[in-house]
Scaffold this motif. Sequence first.
Motif, PDB file in Angstrom:
ATOM      1  N   GLN A 177       0.819  -1.214   0.000  1.00  0.00           N
ATOM      2  CA  GLN A 177       0.000   0.000   0.000  1.00  0.00           C
ATOM      3  C   GLN A 177       0.852   1.262   0.000  1.00  0.00           C
ATOM      4  O   GLN A 177       0.697   2.120  -0.870  1.00  0.00           O
ATOM      5  N   THR A 178       1.748   1.374   0.968  1.00  0.00           N
ATOM      6  CA  THR A 178       2.555   2.595   1.081  1.00  0.00           C
ATOM      7  C   THR A 178       4.051   2.307   1.151  1.00  0.00           C
ATOM      8  O   THR A 178       4.835   3.234   1.261  1.00  0.00           O
ATOM      9  N   GLN A 179       4.431   1.051   1.081  1.00  0.00           N
ATOM     10  CA  GLN A 179       5.853   0.713   1.161  1.00  0.00           C
ATOM     11  C   GLN A 179       6.493   0.846  -0.220  1.00  0.00           C
ATOM     12  O   GLN A 179       6.333   0.002  -1.088  1.00  0.00           O
ATOM     13  N   VAL A 180       7.237   1.945  -0.413  1.00  0.00           N
ATOM     14  CA  VAL A 180       7.900   2.201  -1.690  1.00  0.00           C
ATOM     15  C   VAL A 180       9.354   1.738  -1.610  1.00  0.00           C
ATOM     16  O   VAL A 180       9.824   1.290  -0.558  1.00  0.00           O
ATOM     17  N   LEU A 181      10.092   1.885  -2.702  1.00  0.00           N
ATOM     18  CA  LEU A 181      11.454   1.367  -2.762  1.00  0.00           C
ATOM     19  C   LEU A 181      12.390   2.039  -1.770  1.00  0.00           C
ATOM     20  O   LEU A 181      13.261   1.389  -1.193  1.00  0.00           O
ATOM     21  N   SER A 182      12.237   3.342  -1.565  1.00  0.00           N
ATOM     22  CA  SER A 182      13.124   4.031  -0.627  1.00  0.00           C
ATOM     23  C   SER A 182      12.934   3.511   0.793  1.00  0.00           C
ATOM     24  O   SER A 182      13.909   3.359   1.546  1.00  0.00           O
ATOM     25  N   ILE A 183      11.702   3.191   1.161  1.00  0.00           N
ATOM     26  CA  ILE A 183      11.426   2.632   2.480  1.00  0.00           C
ATOM     27  C   ILE A 183      11.942   1.199   2.561  1.00  0.00           C
ATOM     28  O   ILE A 183      12.496   0.771   3.586  1.00  0.00           O
ATOM     29  N   THR A 184      11.768   0.452   1.467  1.00  0.00           N
ATOM     30  CA  THR A 184      12.252  -0.929   1.425  1.00  0.00           C
ATOM     31  C   THR A 184      13.772  -0.972   1.567  1.00  0.00           C
ATOM     32  O   THR A 184      14.326  -1.852   2.249  1.00  0.00           O
ATOM     33  N   LEU A 185      14.454  -0.027   0.926  1.00  0.00           N
ATOM     34  CA  LEU A 185      15.915   0.073   1.045  1.00  0.00           C
ATOM     35  C   LEU A 185      16.319   0.370   2.485  1.00  0.00           C
ATOM     36  O   LEU A 185      17.252  -0.247   3.026  1.00  0.00           O
ATOM     37  N   PHE A 186      15.616   1.278   3.116  1.00  0.00           N
ATOM     38  CA  PHE A 186      15.900   1.617   4.517  1.00  0.00           C
ATOM     39  C   PHE A 186      15.717   0.397   5.418  1.00  0.00           C
ATOM     40  O   PHE A 186      16.542   0.130   6.299  1.00  0.00           O
ATOM     41  N   ASP A 187      14.644  -0.351   5.180  1.00  0.00           N
ATOM     42  CA  ASP A 187      14.397  -1.569   5.961  1.00  0.00           C
ATOM     43  C   ASP A 187      15.517  -2.583   5.773  1.00  0.00           C
ATOM     44  O   ASP A 187      15.954  -3.239   6.720  1.00  0.00           O
ATOM     45  N   ALA A 188      15.972  -2.735   4.524  1.00  0.00           N
ATOM     46  CA  ALA A 188      17.029  -3.706   4.233  1.00  0.00           C
ATOM     47  C   ALA A 188      18.326  -3.350   4.955  1.00  0.00           C
ATOM     48  O   ALA A 188      19.005  -4.220   5.505  1.00  0.00           O
ATOM     49  N   VAL A 189      18.663  -2.076   4.965  1.00  0.00           N
ATOM     50  CA  VAL A 189      19.871  -1.640   5.659  1.00  0.00           C
ATOM     51  C   VAL A 189      19.717  -1.797   7.167  1.00  0.00           C
ATOM     52  O   VAL A 189      20.632  -2.256   7.858  1.00  0.00           O
ATOM     53  N   GLU A 190      18.538  -1.447   7.660  1.00  0.00           N
ATOM     54  CA  GLU A 190      18.295  -1.521   9.104  1.00  0.00           C
ATOM     55  C   GLU A 190      18.367  -2.948   9.614  1.00  0.00           C
ATOM     56  O   GLU A 190      18.805  -3.202  10.744  1.00  0.00           O
ATOM     57  N   THR A 191      17.947  -3.897   8.794  1.00  0.00           N
ATOM     58  CA  THR A 191      17.977  -5.314   9.188  1.00  0.00           C
ATOM     59  C   THR A 191      19.231  -6.027   8.673  1.00  0.00           C
ATOM     60  O   THR A 191      19.313  -7.251   8.722  1.00  0.00           O
ATOM     61  N   GLN A 192      20.178  -5.240   8.145  1.00  0.00           N
ATOM     62  CA  GLN A 192      21.472  -5.734   7.674  1.00  0.00           C
ATOM     63  C   GLN A 192      21.345  -6.757   6.540  1.00  0.00           C
ATOM     64  O   GLN A 192      22.166  -7.670   6.421  1.00  0.00           O
ATOM     65  N   GLN A 193      20.355  -6.579   5.709  1.00  0.00           N
ATOM     66  CA  GLN A 193      20.217  -7.405   4.509  1.00  0.00           C
ATOM     67  C   GLN A 193      20.871  -6.650   3.344  1.00  0.00           C
ATOM     68  O   GLN A 193      20.211  -6.097   2.469  1.00  0.00           O
ATOM     69  N   PHE A 194      22.193  -6.624   3.376  1.00  0.00           N
ATOM     70  CA  PHE A 194      22.937  -5.747   2.482  1.00  0.00           C
ATOM     71  C   PHE A 194      22.901  -6.196   1.024  1.00  0.00           C
ATOM     72  O   PHE A 194      23.052  -5.367   0.119  1.00  0.00           O
ATOM     73  N   THR A 195      22.733  -7.465   0.776  1.00  0.00           N
ATOM     74  CA  THR A 195      22.615  -7.924  -0.611  1.00  0.00           C
ATOM     75  C   THR A 195      21.383  -7.322  -1.271  1.00  0.00           C
ATOM     76  O   THR A 195      21.443  -6.806  -2.397  1.00  0.00           O
ATOM     77  N   GLN A 196      20.258  -7.379  -0.577  1.00  0.00           N
ATOM     78  CA  GLN A 196      19.031  -6.795  -1.092  1.00  0.00           C
ATOM     79  C   GLN A 196      19.123  -5.274  -1.144  1.00  0.00           C
ATOM     80  O   GLN A 196      18.598  -4.641  -2.056  1.00  0.00           O
ATOM     81  N   ALA A 197      19.824  -4.689  -0.166  1.00  0.00           N
ATOM     82  CA  ALA A 197      20.022  -3.238  -0.173  1.00  0.00           C
ATOM     83  C   ALA A 197      20.804  -2.815  -1.407  1.00  0.00           C
ATOM     84  O   ALA A 197      20.480  -1.811  -2.056  1.00  0.00           O
ATOM     85  N   HIS A 198      21.828  -3.594  -1.756  1.00  0.00           N
ATOM     86  CA  HIS A 198      22.606  -3.313  -2.960  1.00  0.00           C
ATOM     87  C   HIS A 198      21.746  -3.427  -4.212  1.00  0.00           C
ATOM     88  O   HIS A 198      21.860  -2.607  -5.138  1.00  0.00           O
ATOM     89  N   GLN A 199      20.880  -4.410  -4.261  1.00  0.00           N
ATOM     90  CA  GLN A 199      20.020  -4.604  -5.421  1.00  0.00           C
ATOM     91  C   GLN A 199      19.072  -3.418  -5.613  1.00  0.00           C
ATOM     92  O   GLN A 199      18.907  -2.898  -6.722  1.00  0.00           O
ATOM     93  N   ILE A 200      18.474  -3.001  -4.512  1.00  0.00           N
ATOM     94  CA  ILE A 200      17.521  -1.882  -4.587  1.00  0.00           C
ATOM     95  C   ILE A 200      18.246  -0.586  -4.914  1.00  0.00           C
ATOM     96  O   ILE A 200      17.838   0.164  -5.811  1.00  0.00           O
ATOM     97  N   ALA A 201      19.330  -0.302  -4.178  1.00  0.00           N
ATOM     98  CA  ALA A 201      20.082   0.933  -4.397  1.00  0.00           C
ATOM     99  C   ALA A 201      20.678   0.964  -5.805  1.00  0.00           C
ATOM    100  O   ALA A 201      20.649   1.999  -6.482  1.00  0.00           O
ATOM    101  N   GLY A 202      21.203  -0.181  -6.252  1.00  0.00           N
ATOM    102  CA  GLY A 202      21.768  -0.249  -7.597  1.00  0.00           C
ATOM    103  C   GLY A 202      20.723  -0.028  -8.670  1.00  0.00           C
ATOM    104  O   GLY A 202      20.968   0.662  -9.669  1.00  0.00           O
TER     105      GLY A 202
END
Length: 229
Positions: A177-202
């Motif tokens: 509903q309201t979870q966009v990519l920038s929020i998803t990236l923040f969540d990935a970094v906060e939970t230390q899922q850096f592979t997914q963070a790299h995918q989103i940021a890239g």
Amino acid sequence: MGTVSDITLAVWVTFKLAAITTAILLLLGIPLAWWLANMNSRLRPVLEALVGLPMVLPPTVLGFYLLLLFSPAYLPGQVWLSMTGTTLAFSFAGLVVASVIYSMPFVVQPLQRAFEQLDKRLLEAAAMMGAGRLDRFISVVLPCTRRALVLAACMGFAHTVGEFGVVLMIGGNIPGQTQVLSITLFDAVETQQFTQAHQIAGGLLIFAMVLLVALYSLDRRSTTLKAGG
């Protein structure tokens, strides 16, 4: 958060939000920019400042005041609640309204500058040929400023895709509903899922780069054609 489906859903929400926001921005921004470009009033700097305010105002500040207005305690939130039975805050509709306000200057300002630089003799010639105001605007103004229209649309779209502060304040983090990519990236970094963070940021980095290259190429081609003509 963390699965491919979550990221795919965030991509869909992000680009749906950007597309709807851009369409509304063009519908509102084109007449607003034209009005400001032709306005002769002492209030013009004040109105221009109001339009441009989101460019310098911290997104969380804008998000905070919009969150208050969207709540049932204030008139906009009350009207929306009475019409739909749902709250405007923490909803996709609320994100659209906030995104339109937040990205407005990125659409209005380039259009206003293009309208101000338009050769008024073209409009005078069209008027002498019997074209009405709306006809002159559609047949003369819009074709002559199409490069600015493309730029404004792309800038509004890209700015909406990259939103974070306003989205977080208004929409929260509701998957689908309201979870966009920038929020998803923040969540990935906060939970230390850096592979997914790299995918989103890239992915966002590539999107931004491709968009800018396309815009600069279009601008250069238009300049070359004008010089050659």
